[in-house]
Design a protein around this motif. Sequence first.
Motif, PDB file in Angstrom:
ATOM      1  N   UNK A  71      -1.611  -2.081  -9.177  1.00 48.98           N
ATOM      2  CA  UNK A  71      -2.506  -2.548  -8.226  1.00 48.98           C
ATOM      3  C   UNK A  71      -3.331  -3.679  -8.347  1.00 48.98           C
ATOM      4  N   UNK A  99       6.310  -0.708  -6.994  1.00 54.17           N
ATOM      5  CA  UNK A  99       6.298   0.078  -5.877  1.00 54.17           C
ATOM      6  C   UNK A  99       6.673   1.645  -6.450  1.00 54.17           C
ATOM      7  N   UNK A 103       4.585   5.194  -7.122  1.00 50.30           N
ATOM      8  CA  UNK A 103       5.015   6.516  -6.731  1.00 50.30           C
ATOM      9  C   UNK A 103       4.556   7.588  -7.818  1.00 50.30           C
ATOM     10  N   UNK A 115      -5.728   7.492   6.458  1.00 51.55           N
ATOM     11  CA  UNK A 115      -5.372   6.480   7.576  1.00 51.55           C
ATOM     12  C   UNK A 115      -5.922   6.854   8.603  1.00 51.55           C
TER      13      UNK A 115
ATOM     14  N   UNK B 124      -8.853  -1.654   2.340  1.00 52.69           N
ATOM     15  CA  UNK B 124      -8.877  -0.286   1.592  1.00 52.69           C
ATOM     16  C   UNK B 124      -7.676   0.689   2.418  1.00 52.69           C
ATOM     17  N   UNK B 125      -7.483   0.258   3.576  1.00 50.07           N
ATOM     18  CA  UNK B 125      -6.294   0.893   4.202  1.00 50.07           C
ATOM     19  C   UNK B 125      -4.952   0.346   3.890  1.00 50.07           C
ATOM     20  N   UNK B 127      -4.517  -0.627   0.977  1.00 54.88           N
ATOM     21  CA  UNK B 127      -4.469  -0.215  -0.361  1.00 54.88           C
ATOM     22  C   UNK B 127      -4.017   1.322  -0.676  1.00 54.88           C
ATOM     23  N   UNK B 128      -4.565   1.808   0.432  1.00 54.29           N
ATOM     24  CA  UNK B 128      -4.310   3.260   0.316  1.00 54.29           C
ATOM     25  C   UNK B 128      -2.685   3.515   0.358  1.00 54.29           C
ATOM     26  N   UNK B 129      -2.056   2.631   1.203  1.00 52.55           N
ATOM     27  CA  UNK B 129      -0.750   2.911   1.430  1.00 52.55           C
ATOM     28  C   UNK B 129      -0.007   2.439   0.312  1.00 52.55           C
ATOM     29  N   UNK B 130      -0.293   1.228  -0.012  1.00 53.70           N
ATOM     30  CA  UNK B 130       0.574   0.668  -1.165  1.00 53.70           C
ATOM     31  C   UNK B 130       0.387   1.494  -2.444  1.00 53.70           C
ATOM     32  N   UNK B 131      -0.952   2.075  -2.705  1.00 52.79           N
ATOM     33  CA  UNK B 131      -0.648   2.954  -3.916  1.00 52.79           C
ATOM     34  C   UNK B 131      -0.240   4.125  -3.731  1.00 52.79           C
ATOM     35  N   UNK B 132       0.602   4.393  -2.679  1.00 51.53           N
ATOM     36  CA  UNK B 132       1.368   5.774  -2.832  1.00 51.53           C
ATOM     37  C   UNK B 132       2.713   5.178  -2.871  1.00 51.53           C
ATOM     38  N   UNK B 133       2.906   3.921  -3.250  1.00 52.98           N
ATOM     39  CA  UNK B 133       4.302   3.248  -3.387  1.00 52.98           C
ATOM     40  C   UNK B 133       5.184   3.301  -2.187  1.00 52.98           C
ATOM     41  N   UNK B 134       4.056   2.804  -1.085  1.00 54.09           N
ATOM     42  CA  UNK B 134       5.014   2.352   0.182  1.00 54.09           C
ATOM     43  C   UNK B 134       5.274   1.088  -0.029  1.00 54.09           C
ATOM     44  N   UNK B 135       6.228   0.495   0.465  1.00 48.39           N
ATOM     45  CA  UNK B 135       6.768  -0.879   0.435  1.00 48.39           C
ATOM     46  C   UNK B 135       5.651  -1.778   1.231  1.00 48.39           C
ATOM     47  N   UNK B 143       1.146   1.092   9.032  1.00 46.77           N
ATOM     48  CA  UNK B 143      -0.132   1.759   8.678  1.00 46.77           C
ATOM     49  C   UNK B 143      -1.023   0.466   9.288  1.00 46.77           C
TER      50      UNK B 143
END
Lengths: 270, 238
Positions: A71, A99, A103, A115, B124-125, B127-135, B143
């Motif tokens: 990150x 990516x 995961x 979200x 941070x919204x 980042x929350x998504x990217x940190x899940x491994x979302x492209x 998002x």
Amino acid sequence: MTSMNSTQDKAVNQQPIDLDMKMQSIGLNAWFGAKQVLKDINLNVKANAVTAIIGPSGCGKSTFIRCLNRMHELVSGAKTSGQVLLDGKNIYEKQVDPVQIRRRVGMVFQKPNPFPTMSIYDNVAAGLRLTGTKKGKNLDEVVKRSLEQATLWAEVKDDLKKPGTSISGGQQQRLCIARAIALQPEVILMDEPCSALDPIATAKIEKLVVGLKRDYTVVIVTHNMQQASRVSDYTAFFYLGALVEFGATKDIFEYPKNPLTEKYITGEFG
Amino acid sequence: MRGAPQISLNFLTQSTSGGGIGPAIQGTLILIGLTSLIGIPLGILSGVYLAEFGNNKYAATMRTVNDILTEFPSIVVGITVYGVIVIALIGEYSAIAGAIALSFILIPIVARTTEESLKLVPNNVREASLALGVHKWRTTLSVVLPAAKSGLVTGTLLAVARIAGETAPLIMTILGNRYFFQGLTQPMAALPLEIWRDSLQPQVSLQAQGWGAALILILIVLSLNIAVRIASIGRLKK
Ligand SMILES: Nc1ncnc2c1ncn2[C@@H]1O[C@H](COP(=O)(O)OP(=O)(O)OP(=O)(O)O)[C@@H](O)[C@H]1O
Ligand SMILES: [Mg+2]
């Protein structure tokens, strides 16, 4: 016996891969622009254990864990050098897709960040939906199991359709943990997950963290010494971008080797 | 209010020879529709690019061009489109040329509001998504954009309301005529042109017709603004 021991030691030194180690940083450096904020960090993260990262503000704790799931590089001008191994494989190798790493190495942030446009249910399901990995999985079941593991299910099971931001801060943080768990990562990184929460909510999360290590490897950044000693098996003390001391939590707190560590844990600075 | 006595069913639906402004109303609605069709997707696309992927020198150039376009006098846009589309490409004053000219005004405004609404979405919204491994693209689409939705809708409607009243670029592109819609490559009537032409006429009756047309245009713009209000009340409720 002695000779055998020494060959083993040697083997460990030459070959840094250790199956017990879920992640290892080797000579890890990190920069924001021209400013180096991590210097030559060598640290082992043991599988199915909780590793705490402590140290004064600005010493690089967040930067370190953000290097563990790539990150850090998302910040413009940020870069790294050195290696981070996940199951013995360097995640900074050219052909590795960050990516995919994210995961496998999930993250929970300091400030709860569900979200804002999604319901509680959708927040937990988001990872599977947005990564296109929900095939063959029963979403309802995954959501329920994740919320249970995050010890939130009982509190929200009748309100799954409510916005994720409508619950309390502590509940939101557990929701974020559930969201991370839903993807079944191997490692969960937590960056001061309780710093925005009251003591009761904090106690709940601490209990939950200890429970998580049965299934996951956990790295938790904390400002709170008591918290580190309560939840972690290993503790790393960072100071000014360097790893000063690392060891079993009990040893670090009872017999710190480095005078700096001692000063920090006795509250002389920080 | 001098337009009010003009309003009647005849006035709204009859063509010019029947003493109505039907063609102009129809023309303006077609223009709004066409321009939105061209301008909104392109504007949003540019804004998303600038906000989410705009960390490079192409984006810097694009941002500058966008800023210049926003400040462009609309008559200049009209003349340019006249030169390129009306003369060179179609060879005729046409509805589509008008829509293109208005799009040039709409796109930079929509791009700008899009960029600004996306920037309001906390990092941070993302980042929350990217940190899940979302492209990244999926994060933007599923998002970030939803989180910016109400700002986007509001900004876009306001931009459309603004172009609805543009006159200058239309003189050079759709020209105006007395008939109902003839085809995309034919001249077309529009309310701003109707008002402008009528107000230059010596006959009192035509001037009155201009007042009526003005009232209708104001009502159209007003209803877009009311839509904005409703959209933002929806946001407050959430
Ligand atoms: N986005 C950024 N741009 C530039 N410098 C940064 C950025 N984020 C952090 N830094 C700097 O990098 C250093 C390490 O920051 P980091 O956030 O890792 O510290 P930390 O140990 O997590 O601190 P805290 O306990 O306050 O969270 C600090 O000196 C900080 O000022
Ligand atoms: Mg930090």
